[in-house]
Motif scaffolding. Structure first.
Motif, mmCIF file in Angstrom:
data_model
loop_
_atom_site.group_PDB
_atom_site.id
_atom_site.type_symbol
_atom_site.label_atom_id
_atom_site.label_comp_id
_atom_site.label_asym_id
_atom_site.label_seq_id
_atom_site.Cartn_x
_atom_site.Cartn_y
_atom_site.Cartn_z
ATOM 1 N N TRP A 244 0.836 -1.199 0.000
ATOM 2 C CA TRP A 244 0.000 0.000 0.000
ATOM 3 C C TRP A 244 0.873 1.251 0.000
ATOM 4 C CZ3 TRP A 244 -2.636 2.727 4.554
ATOM 5 C CH2 TRP A 244 -3.674 3.555 4.099
ATOM 6 N N SER A 245 0.499 2.233 -0.803
ATOM 7 C CA SER A 245 1.334 3.425 -0.971
ATOM 8 C C SER A 245 1.288 4.373 0.207
ATOM 9 C CB SER A 245 0.913 4.179 -2.237
ATOM 10 O OG SER A 245 -0.423 4.637 -2.133
ATOM 11 N N ARG A 246 0.367 4.159 1.148
ATOM 12 C CA ARG A 246 0.216 5.082 2.266
ATOM 13 C C ARG A 246 0.616 4.453 3.597
ATOM 14 N NH1 ARG A 246 -5.202 8.658 1.311
ATOM 15 N NH2 ARG A 246 -4.053 9.990 2.759
ATOM 16 N N ASN A 247 1.456 3.419 3.534
ATOM 17 C CA ASN A 247 1.863 2.745 4.769
ATOM 18 C C ASN A 247 2.537 3.695 5.751
ATOM 19 O OD1 ASN A 247 0.987 0.040 4.639
ATOM 20 N ND2 ASN A 247 2.577 -0.453 3.167
ATOM 21 N N PHE A 248 3.299 4.668 5.230
ATOM 22 C CA PHE A 248 4.051 5.553 6.112
ATOM 23 C C PHE A 248 3.137 6.424 6.964
ATOM 24 C CE2 PHE A 248 3.100 8.210 2.536
ATOM 25 C CZ PHE A 248 3.114 9.524 2.983
ATOM 26 N N GLU A 249 1.864 6.559 6.569
ATOM 27 C CA GLU A 249 0.912 7.383 7.318
ATOM 28 C C GLU A 249 0.292 6.630 8.481
ATOM 29 O OE1 GLU A 249 -1.865 9.746 4.966
ATOM 30 O OE2 GLU A 249 -0.830 9.066 3.157
ATOM 31 N N SER A 250 0.531 5.333 8.571
ATOM 32 C CA SER A 250 -0.097 4.526 9.612
ATOM 33 C C SER A 250 0.860 4.328 10.776
ATOM 34 C CB SER A 250 -0.517 3.166 9.051
ATOM 35 O OG SER A 250 0.623 2.339 8.853
ATOM 36 N N TYR A 251 0.310 3.840 11.880
ATOM 37 C CA TYR A 251 1.108 3.562 13.073
ATOM 38 C C TYR A 251 1.373 2.061 13.219
ATOM 39 C CZ TYR A 251 0.290 8.390 14.595
ATOM 40 O OH TYR A 251 0.258 9.766 14.683
ATOM 41 N N GLY A 252 1.711 1.421 12.107
ATOM 42 C CA GLY A 252 2.098 0.021 12.166
ATOM 43 C C GLY A 252 0.930 -0.920 11.968
ATOM 44 N N GLU A 253 1.194 -2.217 12.140
ATOM 45 C CA GLU A 253 0.187 -3.234 11.832
ATOM 46 C C GLU A 253 -0.582 -3.703 13.053
ATOM 47 O OE1 GLU A 253 2.563 -6.337 10.111
ATOM 48 O OE2 GLU A 253 2.590 -7.536 11.945
ATOM 49 N N ASP A 254 -0.162 -3.317 14.246
ATOM 50 C CA ASP A 254 -0.795 -3.852 15.450
ATOM 51 C C ASP A 254 -1.895 -2.928 15.967
ATOM 52 O OD1 ASP A 254 -0.819 -5.702 17.872
ATOM 53 O OD2 ASP A 254 -0.532 -3.722 18.779
ATOM 54 N N PRO A 255 -3.070 -3.473 16.309
ATOM 55 C CA PRO A 255 -4.185 -2.640 16.780
ATOM 56 C C PRO A 255 -3.870 -1.869 18.060
ATOM 57 C CG PRO A 255 -4.952 -4.832 16.189
ATOM 58 C CD PRO A 255 -3.455 -4.877 16.155
ATOM 59 N N PHE A 256 -3.201 -2.515 19.010
ATOM 60 C CA PHE A 256 -2.912 -1.847 20.272
ATOM 61 C C PHE A 256 -1.888 -0.727 20.085
ATOM 62 C CE2 PHE A 256 -0.416 -1.475 24.227
ATOM 63 C CZ PHE A 256 -1.420 -1.075 25.089
ATOM 64 N N LEU A 257 -0.812 -1.019 19.375
ATOM 65 C CA LEU A 257 0.214 -0.007 19.123
ATOM 66 C C LEU A 257 -0.370 1.176 18.358
ATOM 67 C CD1 LEU A 257 3.176 1.008 18.964
ATOM 68 C CD2 LEU A 257 3.430 -0.421 16.911
ATOM 69 N N SER A 258 -1.113 0.895 17.300
ATOM 70 C CA SER A 258 -1.722 1.950 16.505
ATOM 71 C C SER A 258 -2.659 2.800 17.360
ATOM 72 C CB SER A 258 -2.498 1.341 15.328
ATOM 73 O OG SER A 258 -3.168 2.335 14.592
#
Length: 813
Positions: A244-258
């Motif tokens: 996905w081209s917008r991965n850098f905008e997210s806080y990772g793959e984990d629900p708790f961390l995000s």
């Protein structure tokens, strides 16, 4: 004919004399527009001129003072501050005084490019039309993103731009202040001089929420200095498809961390925003599962079972709402075959009722109209709006040009096809938001904040975030840190670049173009090259070698010869700042020239090899993973990330970042997450949570306050970490659980339940204690019930790292 009609309509409306009535209490008590000096556009013999070469926009010559440090008023942030169901009486008074046209305008958004002439100045006629005729309530976007005169606007120029529009807004049409929104994901990334923090994915890699907070706090201040007051963030989408081209905008793959990062980012942006006028309204996005497209392309359809949606994708949005996020945004495209923008299930049942969100909800750009133009789920723009209003309580129509929506919506409400009460609900929420953020007190920018933009105080916060985000993934034979006395060869286009350390949403949506390069920043930023030279006190032996896309470039043929002379070689792999559809990729494989040159150095020289990754998508390393002696993942560390990378390379500090997502080996693993079922393959290049420092950190055995855990009876989990190295170590401790057997539903391989990060001095120890509840171990089943299954639970500290420790407890119902 259409233009003549609009002009006649405009003359008719502005000349119409209505029956006088008492002015609503909220209107007309605005502060005066501040006067801010700016340098004008270039002139030739008194005639204003366009740029000499249009693709290369003019550089704004103005700079903020960027004072060393500053203080701004402090407000109590411990209390919950967020949207309320209650609409204030004076807001109701204003609402009841408005016409249908004025109400529809208040929920409408247009992009700023509608208001800028090619000379870079405001098109006053267009702005007056927007407020007199369209009755517009919002604008969004940066003047620099309109690609007219100025490449990058100083806070002074940006403020004059927004203030001039605001002055027209409060004097024309309904005379209601306009709200101004921007995509500022890592600070005020459209304001020249503003401090660009590391990308959200880097904040996640720190496992230290203070950095998410600081990013929001400084970004809010710099945004208000420029006159913007609505920020599209946090991005609560999980990094579940690494293509996905917008991965850098997210806080990772984990629900708790995000969720934890999103919570603190909202707190940083908003604080006590109903009193603190140096804050902005946040906007959680993109509700929901936007990042989970099956092919990794942007805005593509997603298929996510509802129980999986509740288990993994909802929690981070829940935390943003708990933090008080003032607004929210639905996502592009469809989920499970249905357009999100008209989904009663997702907007009403899930967001409004299940998550109890009471604030305004916005569409993503043009998404309402896309039902007709793109998705073919509506017969006309009017039908699109009808579905949205009948099925959902979405309030704000974010469009590039609001005209089409406004014209279709007027017919719907005037004909009674949609009751006016539905419109009143949305307008009430919008007007309350504008009051809460302070626009009815002072709709203009705050000139007192301009001098603090780009301050040393902010830069150091950004650098500290970058330092803690750097992830050391491999260090064979202690190839790192480098020695200042060694002969080091550096290769890669992003070694001497600021823009490529930032990524998208940076000056323009897709970053500076090749004409602008780093010059557009006017010195507000650094590079890895400048950082290396600062640390070593001597010039760096640098060969660009290949383009940012990885194809052979300047000096490529000289790399082998220079590598033979060097004690060590550091390859830097980067990526352009393209986002959304422009950032779509078809494979995680890098350009062959990059693979080939590293393999040739390995085969034709004895020089140790180090790889530094500064990318959005995690491109496959293939053989290079085993060839390299050292690997650092820097992700996108921001405009001031160059010095921290250099410091990490030379051992000025010990890295402490951890992987916030699973780094795949091959394309087929692009959707693999660490919480995959226990029986499933999990063999990535680097695992979630993986990372180390230059120190040897050892852990004691885990101790628990009880060996049994049950509902209402939580346990405490403790572990002691010892720093056996020579450097201070910021140590992140991650606590996971794994249920050994779970009836009916395969247990996850691991699930992050808590984390903490503390400084441990050389030779010292630090005890970390977490609380674990049985309620956390519940899960959503296919009947959409949250259930608990008994069984043994493995508690693991720092899974996927060599120094992990584990203990088993018994879960009882």
């Amino acid at each position: 004919m259409d233009k003549l009609y609009k002009f006649c309509l405009y003359i008719f409306i502005v000349s119409d004399i209505s029956i006088s009535q008492a002015q609503p209490t909220l209107l007309g008590k605005y502060a005066s527009q501040p006067k801010i000096d700016v340098a004008g556009p270039r002139t030739l013999n008194g005639v204003q001129c366009l740029p000499e070469f249009f693709p290369k926009q003019d550089f704004d010559p103005i700079r903020p003072k960027s004072i060393d440090s500053y203080q701004i008023p402090q407000f109590d942030e411990s209390v919950y501050t967020g949207p309320s169901k209650k609409i204030d009486d004076d807001v109701k008074e204003l609402l009841n005084s408005m016409s249908i046209e004025e109400k529809i305008g208040q929920v409408s958004v247009s992009h700023v490019y509608n208001f800028i002439g090619c000379d870079g100045n405001i098109n006053t006629t267009a702005v007056e039309y927007a407020f007199d005729v369209l009755k517009l309530g919002f604008i969004f976007g940066s003047p620099s993103d309109a690609f007219w005169r100025y490449a990058f606007n100083s806070p002074q120029r940006f403020a004059n731009f927004s203030n001039t529009i605001q002055k027209i807004a409060v004097s024309k049409g309904p005379k209601i202040p306009v709200m101004y929104g921007v995509d500022s994901i890592r600070g005020a990334n459209f304001v020249k001089g503003a401090t660009f923090f590391p990308a959200p994915v880097n904040a996640a890699a720190t496992f230290n929420p203070v950095h998410a907070y600081n990013t929001g706090r400084v970004g809010a201040k710099d945004s208000r200095a420029a006159g913007t007051n609505w920020v599209f963030g946090p991005g609560c989408d999980l990094n579940v498809n690494k293509m996905w081209s917008r991965n850098f905008e997210s806080y990772g793959e984990d629900p708790f961390l995000s969720g934890e990062m999103a919570y603190h980012y909202v707190k940083g942006l908003q604080g006590n925003y109903k009193k603190d006028r140096s804050r902005v309204a946040s906007c959680f996005k993109h509700f929901i599962a936007y990042s989970a497209s099956y092919n990794g392309k942007d805005q593509e359809p997603r298929q996510v079972p509802m129980n999986m949606l509740l288990e993994y994708h909802v929690p981070s949005f829940k935390r943003a709402i708990e933090a008080g996020s003032a607004t929210g945004m639905e996502s592009y495209g469809s989920l499970n075959g249905q357009d999100v923008v008209t989904s009663k299930t997702l907007i009403e049942d899930l967001l409004r009722k299940h998550l109890n969100y009471t604030g305004p909800i916005s569409t993503d750009s043009n998404e309402n109209l896309s039902q007709f133009t793109k998705h073919k789920t509506a017969f006309s723009p009017s039908d699109a709006s009808l579905q949205l209003y009948n099925n959902t309580s979405i309030d704000i129509q974010l469009t590039y040009d609001a005209s089409a929506f406004i014209s279709s919506a007027i017919d719907l409400f005037k004909s009674g096809t949609v009751p006016i009460s539905r419109l009143d609900e949305s307008v009430g929420r919008v007007l309350q938001l504008k009051k809460d953020i302070g626009l009815f007190e002072n709709p203009y920018s705050d000139p007192s904040l301009i001098d603090s933009v780009g301050s040393k105080q902010d830069i150091e916060l950004s650098r500290n975030a970058a330092r803690e985000s750097l992830i050391l993934l491999k260090n064979s034979d202690k190839v790192l840190p480098l020695s200042k006395d060694s002969k080091i060869l550096y290769v890669g286009a992003n070694f001497n670049s600021t823009r490529y350390l930032i990524g998208g949403w940076n000056v323009h949506a897709n970053g500076p173009n090749d004409f602008e390069g780093d010059a557009v920043y006017d010195g507000y930023g650094d590079t890895i090259l400048s950082g290396v030279q600062k640390i070593t006190g001597k010039p760096a032996n640098y060969i660009p070698g290949y383009t940012i896309g990885g194809n052979a470039g300047q000096g490529y043929k000289n790399i082998i010869r220079e590598a033979r002379k060097a004690d060590k070689i550091v390859f830097f792999f980067g990526q352009s700042g393209n986002i959304q559809s422009l950032g779509n990729i078809e494979t995680l494989k890098m350009a062959e020239d990059q693979y080939n040159i590293v393999k040739r150095v390995s085969e034709e020289t004895s020089t140790p090899i180090i790889i530094v990754l500064a990318q959005n998508q995690p491109f496959s390393l293939g053989e290079l993973s085993s060839i390299a002696d050292g690997i650092i993942n820097a992700n996108l560390p921001g405009s001031y990330g160059g010095l921290p990378i250099a410091e990490a390379l030379f051992g000025e500090f010990s890295p402490s970042g951890r992987q916030p997502y699973t780094y795949p080996r091959l394309d087929y693993q692009s959707t693999t997450t660490y919480f995959t079922p226990v029986w499933n393959e999990y063999s990535p290049e680097f695992a979630f949570g993986q990372g180390m420092g230059y120190n040897e950190i050892t852990y004691s055995n885990i101790t628990t306050s009880s060996d049994v855990i049950s509902p209402g009876n939580p346990i405490n989990v403790s572990v002691t970490a010892v720093n056996n190295g020579k450097l201070p170590q910021m140590e992140p401790v991650l606590m996971y659980t794994t249920q050994q057997v779970r009836r009916g539903y395969s247990p996850e391989k691991y699930r992050l339940r808590a984390f903490d990060k503390q400084l441990i001095e050389p030779g010292a120890s630090r005890t970390f204690t977490f609380k674990l509840t049985a309620e956390e171990l519940m899960f959503w089943n296919v009947d959409l019930n949250r259930v608990l299954e008994e069984g043994l639970i493995d508690i693991t500290i720092n899974a996927f790292n060599k120094n992990y420790v584990k203990k088993t407890v018994n879960l009882k119902k």
